[in-house]
Design a protein around this motif. Structure first.
Motif, PDB file in Angstrom:
ATOM      1  N   LEU A  79       0.938  -1.167   0.153  1.00  0.00           N
ATOM      2  CA  LEU A  79       0.068  -0.021   0.035  1.00  0.00           C
ATOM      3  C   LEU A  79       0.793   1.162  -0.107  1.00  0.00           C
ATOM      4  N   THR A  80       0.599   2.053  -0.724  1.00  0.00           N
ATOM      5  CA  THR A  80       1.285   3.635  -0.830  1.00  0.00           C
ATOM      6  C   THR A  80      -0.082   4.390  -0.692  1.00  0.00           C
ATOM      7  N   ILE A  81       0.133   5.535   0.245  1.00  0.00           N
ATOM      8  CA  ILE A  81      -0.916   6.515   0.260  1.00  0.00           C
ATOM      9  C   ILE A  81      -0.121   7.961  -0.067  1.00  0.00           C
ATOM     10  N   LYS A  82      -1.080   9.024  -0.380  1.00  0.00           N
ATOM     11  CA  LYS A  82      -0.677  10.173  -0.741  1.00  0.00           C
ATOM     12  C   LYS A  82      -1.657  11.192  -0.163  1.00  0.00           C
ATOM     13  N   PRO A  83      -1.616  12.351   0.737  1.00  0.00           N
ATOM     14  CA  PRO A  83      -0.078  12.364   1.282  1.00  0.00           C
ATOM     15  C   PRO A  83       0.220  11.799   2.430  1.00  0.00           C
ATOM     16  N   THR A  84       1.439  11.787   2.856  1.00  0.00           N
ATOM     17  CA  THR A  84       1.674  11.066   4.255  1.00  0.00           C
ATOM     18  C   THR A  84       1.899  12.118   5.427  1.00  0.00           C
ATOM     19  N   ILE A  85       1.582  13.213   5.138  1.00  0.00           N
ATOM     20  CA  ILE A  85       1.883  14.224   6.324  1.00  0.00           C
ATOM     21  C   ILE A  85       0.726  15.227   6.041  1.00  0.00           C
ATOM     22  N   PHE A  86       0.094  15.576   7.350  1.00  0.00           N
ATOM     23  CA  PHE A  86      -1.256  16.481   7.405  1.00  0.00           C
ATOM     24  C   PHE A  86      -0.807  17.446   8.404  1.00  0.00           C
ATOM     25  N   THR A  87      -1.222  18.617   8.235  1.00  0.00           N
ATOM     26  CA  THR A  87      -1.186  19.719   9.263  1.00  0.00           C
ATOM     27  C   THR A  87      -2.519  20.182   9.449  1.00  0.00           C
ATOM     28  N   ASP A  88      -2.532  20.663  10.747  1.00  0.00           N
ATOM     29  CA  ASP A  88      -3.836  21.308  11.128  1.00  0.00           C
ATOM     30  C   ASP A  88      -5.006  20.386  10.925  1.00  0.00           C
ATOM     31  N   TRP A  89      -4.919  19.274  11.316  1.00  0.00           N
ATOM     32  CA  TRP A  89      -6.077  18.537  11.362  1.00  0.00           C
ATOM     33  C   TRP A  89      -6.853  18.505  12.583  1.00  0.00           C
ATOM     34  N   THR A  90      -7.906  19.298  12.364  1.00  0.00           N
ATOM     35  CA  THR A  90      -8.558  19.724  13.515  1.00  0.00           C
ATOM     36  C   THR A  90      -9.536  18.792  13.900  1.00  0.00           C
ATOM     37  N   SER A  91     -10.551  18.777  15.010  1.00  0.00           N
ATOM     38  CA  SER A  91     -11.583  17.638  15.152  1.00  0.00           C
ATOM     39  C   SER A  91     -12.497  18.111  14.278  1.00  0.00           C
ATOM     40  N   GLN A  92     -13.137  17.000  13.748  1.00  0.00           N
ATOM     41  CA  GLN A  92     -14.291  16.913  12.669  1.00  0.00           C
ATOM     42  C   GLN A  92     -13.947  17.346  11.442  1.00  0.00           C
ATOM     43  N   LYS A  93     -12.425  17.567  11.210  1.00  0.00           N
ATOM     44  CA  LYS A  93     -12.077  17.876   9.679  1.00  0.00           C
ATOM     45  C   LYS A  93     -11.809  16.402   9.077  1.00  0.00           C
ATOM     46  N   THR A  94     -12.014  16.626   7.782  1.00  0.00           N
ATOM     47  CA  THR A  94     -11.882  15.350   6.743  1.00  0.00           C
ATOM     48  C   THR A  94     -10.938  15.771   5.853  1.00  0.00           C
ATOM     49  N   TYR A  95     -10.146  14.665   5.576  1.00  0.00           N
ATOM     50  CA  TYR A  95      -8.846  14.920   4.504  1.00  0.00           C
ATOM     51  C   TYR A  95      -9.151  13.633   3.440  1.00  0.00           C
ATOM     52  N   VAL A  97      -7.378  11.069   0.830  1.00  0.00           N
ATOM     53  CA  VAL A  97      -6.243  10.238   1.164  1.00  0.00           C
ATOM     54  C   VAL A  97      -6.320   9.489  -0.284  1.00  0.00           C
ATOM     55  N   SER A  98      -5.231   9.579  -1.206  1.00  0.00           N
ATOM     56  CA  SER A  98      -5.303   8.704  -2.293  1.00  0.00           C
ATOM     57  C   SER A  98      -4.549   7.552  -1.783  1.00  0.00           C
ATOM     58  N   TYR A  99      -4.753   6.361  -2.498  1.00  0.00           N
ATOM     59  CA  TYR A  99      -4.317   5.164  -2.246  1.00  0.00           C
ATOM     60  C   TYR A  99      -3.855   4.434  -3.632  1.00  0.00           C
ATOM     61  N   ASN A 100      -3.181   3.190  -3.496  1.00  0.00           N
ATOM     62  CA  ASN A 100      -2.907   2.304  -4.450  1.00  0.00           C
ATOM     63  C   ASN A 100      -2.602   1.172  -3.639  1.00  0.00           C
ATOM     64  N   ILE A 101      -3.335   0.154  -3.679  1.00  0.00           N
ATOM     65  CA  ILE A 101      -2.972  -0.876  -3.116  1.00  0.00           C
ATOM     66  C   ILE A 101      -2.930  -2.227  -3.922  1.00  0.00           C
ATOM     67  N   SER A 102      -2.123  -3.375  -3.564  1.00  0.00           N
ATOM     68  CA  SER A 102      -2.152  -4.581  -4.495  1.00  0.00           C
ATOM     69  C   SER A 102      -1.797  -5.627  -3.583  1.00  0.00           C
ATOM     70  N   CYS A 103      -2.279  -6.804  -4.121  1.00  0.00           N
ATOM     71  CA  CYS A 103      -1.857  -8.130  -3.382  1.00  0.00           C
ATOM     72  C   CYS A 103      -1.476  -9.202  -4.316  1.00  0.00           C
ATOM     73  N   VAL A 104      -1.036 -10.441  -3.764  1.00  0.00           N
ATOM     74  CA  VAL A 104      -0.419 -11.554  -4.409  1.00  0.00           C
ATOM     75  C   VAL A 104      -1.843 -12.084  -5.091  1.00  0.00           C
ATOM     76  N   SER A 105      -1.594 -12.935  -5.951  1.00  0.00           N
ATOM     77  CA  SER A 105      -2.850 -13.818  -6.670  1.00  0.00           C
ATOM     78  C   SER A 105      -3.319 -15.111  -5.530  1.00  0.00           C
ATOM     79  N   ASN A 106      -2.359 -15.382  -4.493  1.00  0.00           N
ATOM     80  CA  ASN A 106      -2.942 -16.291  -3.762  1.00  0.00           C
ATOM     81  C   ASN A 106      -3.855 -16.228  -2.624  1.00  0.00           C
ATOM     82  N   VAL A 107      -4.216 -14.667  -2.512  1.00  0.00           N
ATOM     83  CA  VAL A 107      -5.081 -14.263  -1.205  1.00  0.00           C
ATOM     84  C   VAL A 107      -6.344 -14.945  -1.533  1.00  0.00           C
TER      85      VAL A 107
END
Length: 537
Positions: A79-95, A97-107
């Motif tokens: 898994l990789t996500i962007k961004p990895t650092i967030f500032t001023d994440w106050t209460s009830q605030k929503t960010y 997050v972009s992701y890219n996830i992969s897995c092997v074929s035997n799962v």
């Protein structure tokens, strides 16, 4: 001892430099889910909300892991996500997050939980460990099969198909993977175990939405009935089936058959009327087979065109033969019977006078033979009449009721007719509302006079001549001889009488002569011979 004291001092300095941390665990929440194809990858965005009561000055993504429903960590994910650092994440605030996830074929396929761990710092330099959980669905099949459907191409929305139309069957296939997937798709149309149409294709499903579409022709060779449409699409990862009952009709239906007349006369027009309900415009063949007593007497086929709506078609029926007839009427298309029916009617043939002959049985008697024909298969009541005229005078006239048997009937009549006159005759036969008449005339030749033989004897000193005329020329010669003889006698009588008055004289004794006086052969007469008289030979 000295070394132990140094290590303790260093540890105390490090602890003094580290920020204070809270024993509380704060969670970031999300309503999003991630679906991932095993052996593939998935990318997108999730919305994380700071659901706690803390406001963070800095939030840093630290790591992730995946657990199954039993809390066991499952390896094989990346898994990789962007961004990895967030500032001023106050209460009830929503960010976001972009992701890219992969897995092997035997799962194994199933539902898992993706854990995200963050380190969060408050303004007073307090540190918190924050977790976010995201539902993770691992699927084993790359394709999602949509619900299939079918419709009639020419008439969408119709619940049945007509012969000659096309049924379209289709479905959408969603390839959630990122590479092509090969599938086998097929469609068939069958009834009562017999397959009338089958088609199979190998298709490549590209990533994203794919439309699979088949056209199934409904041939004219398909009988009316209900057919099963079968559609299948599949690959190693799964398959999908769709079936539907498809009624098939020709679209032209015979709903009525009527007859112009139950009884007609020979040669009179007669028709049958076919009432049709049609959903199409199509050319058909109209066949009329007519039987009498089980024997075929007529067979005709006529092309007709049927249009949409209600149509009335006329079928000509034969009336050239008499009797009870039955006509079988069929509407066909390329040998296929669309509708059929039968009508029965009677053809009456009025009797007629076929021939009149006569013969002379004596000088003044003539025998007439009248031949009448009754073409019906039953006896017919009729009236027979006759009229004989000579010189404008009616000699004979009468009529009588008669019963004519099927077939030939003959009547013989004998009349006494004048000789040497033109006689007109007329015979009539009235039956079944019709009158048959035969007219003519005849002439009775007077009988020829009997042949007469006349002998004229002339006495001379040396010979005797005998003349025998024959035929008409002989008669003329006889007449001439008689006239000449009478003239000679009259002349001699007149001369003798006149001479006696003037002077009485003694008549000398005559020489030996003919008692008729001196005879001179008359000259042969000259006349034109009529054509009706035999020429003189």
């Amino acid at each position: 001892m000295r070394k132990t004291a140094v290590a303790f001092i260093l540890l105390m300095l490090v602890m003094a430099l580290l920020p204070r941390s809270s024993a509380q665990f704060v969670s970031f929440t999300t309503n999003d889910e991630i679906t991932l194809l095993r052996g593939d990858y998935s990318s997108g965005t999730i919305m994380l909300t700071n659901a706690g009561g803390f406001s963070f000055k800095v939030v840093s993504y630290q790591k992730f892991w995946v657990e199954d429903a039993d809390g066991n960590k499952i390896p094989g994910f990346n898994l990789t996500i962007k961004p990895t650092i967030f500032t001023d994440w106050t209460s009830q605030k929503t960010y976001s997050v972009s992701y890219n996830i992969s897995c092997v074929s035997n799962v194994s396929g199933g539902t898992y939980t993706l854990y995200l761990r963050f380190l969060a710092y408050t303004a007073d330099n307090s540190m918190y460990i924050v977790h976010a959980t995201v539902p993770l669905h691992i699927i084993e099949s790359a394709l999602n099969f949509g619900v299939a459907d079918a419709y009639v191409k020419e008439r969408p929305g119709s619940s049945y198909a007509l012969n000659g139309e096309t049924v379209v069957v289709f479905s959408h296939v969603d390839n959630i993977g990122h590479s092509d997937v090969t599938v086998e798709a097929s469609v068939s149309l069958s009834s009562n175990g017999k397959v009338y149409f089958f088609e199979n294709r190998t298709l490549a499903m590209k990533p994203g939405d794919n439309l699979v579409r088949f056209e199934v022709p409904v041939g004219y060779d398909l009988p009316e009935g209900t057919y099963r449409l079968e559609y299948r699409i599949g690959y190693d990862g799964g398959s999908y089936r769709y079936s539907r009952e498809i009624p098939v009709r020709f679209g032209v239906k015979l709903v009525g058959l009527s007859l112009q007349s139950d009884v007609v006369k020979l040669g009179e027009k007669n028709r049958a009327y076919l009432t049709l309900l049609s959903e199409r415009t199509v050319g058909l063949n109209l066949t009329v087979e007519t039987y009498r007593n089980g024997s075929l007497v007529s067979n005709t086929t006529t092309p007709v065109t049927v249009k949409g709506g209600t149509d009335v078609i006329e079928a000509e029926l034969p009336t050239n033969v008499s009797g009870n007839l039955t006509s079988v009427i069929e509407l066909t298309f390329d040998g296929r019977v669309i509708g059929s029916g039968k009508v029965s009617y009677k053809v009456q043939a009025p009797p007629v006078i076929r021939n009149v002959t006569y013969e002379r049985v004596s000088d003044e008697e003539v025998l007439f033979k009248i031949t009448m024909e009754n073409p019906n298969y039953e006896e017919v009541q009729g009236e027979f009449g006759y009229r004989i005229v000579a010189d404008g005078n009616v000699l004979y006239k009468d009529s009588l009721q008669s019963v004519l048997k099927p077939g030939t009937n003959e009547v013989s009549l004998k009349f006494e007719l004048p000789v040497g006159k033109v006689v007109e005759y007329e015979f009539t036969l009235s039956a079944m509302g019709e009158t048959s008449t035969s007219k003519g005339e005849l002439y009775l030749q007077p009988p020829a006079p009997p042949t007469t033989t006349t002998t004229t004897t002339t006495t001379t000193a040396s010979n005797t001549t005998t003349t025998t005329p024959s035929g008409a020329s002989g008669g003329l010669w006889i007449g001439l001889v008689i006239v000449a003889f009478l003239l000679l006698v009259a002349g001699a009588f007149y001369y003798t009488r006149e001479g006696g008055k003037s002077k009485k004289r003694t008549r000398p004794k005559p020489k030996r002569r003919s008692p008729l006086g001196r005879f001179r052969r008359p000259k042969e007469p000259k006349f034109k011979e009529n054509k009706e008289l035999p020429k003189k030979k």
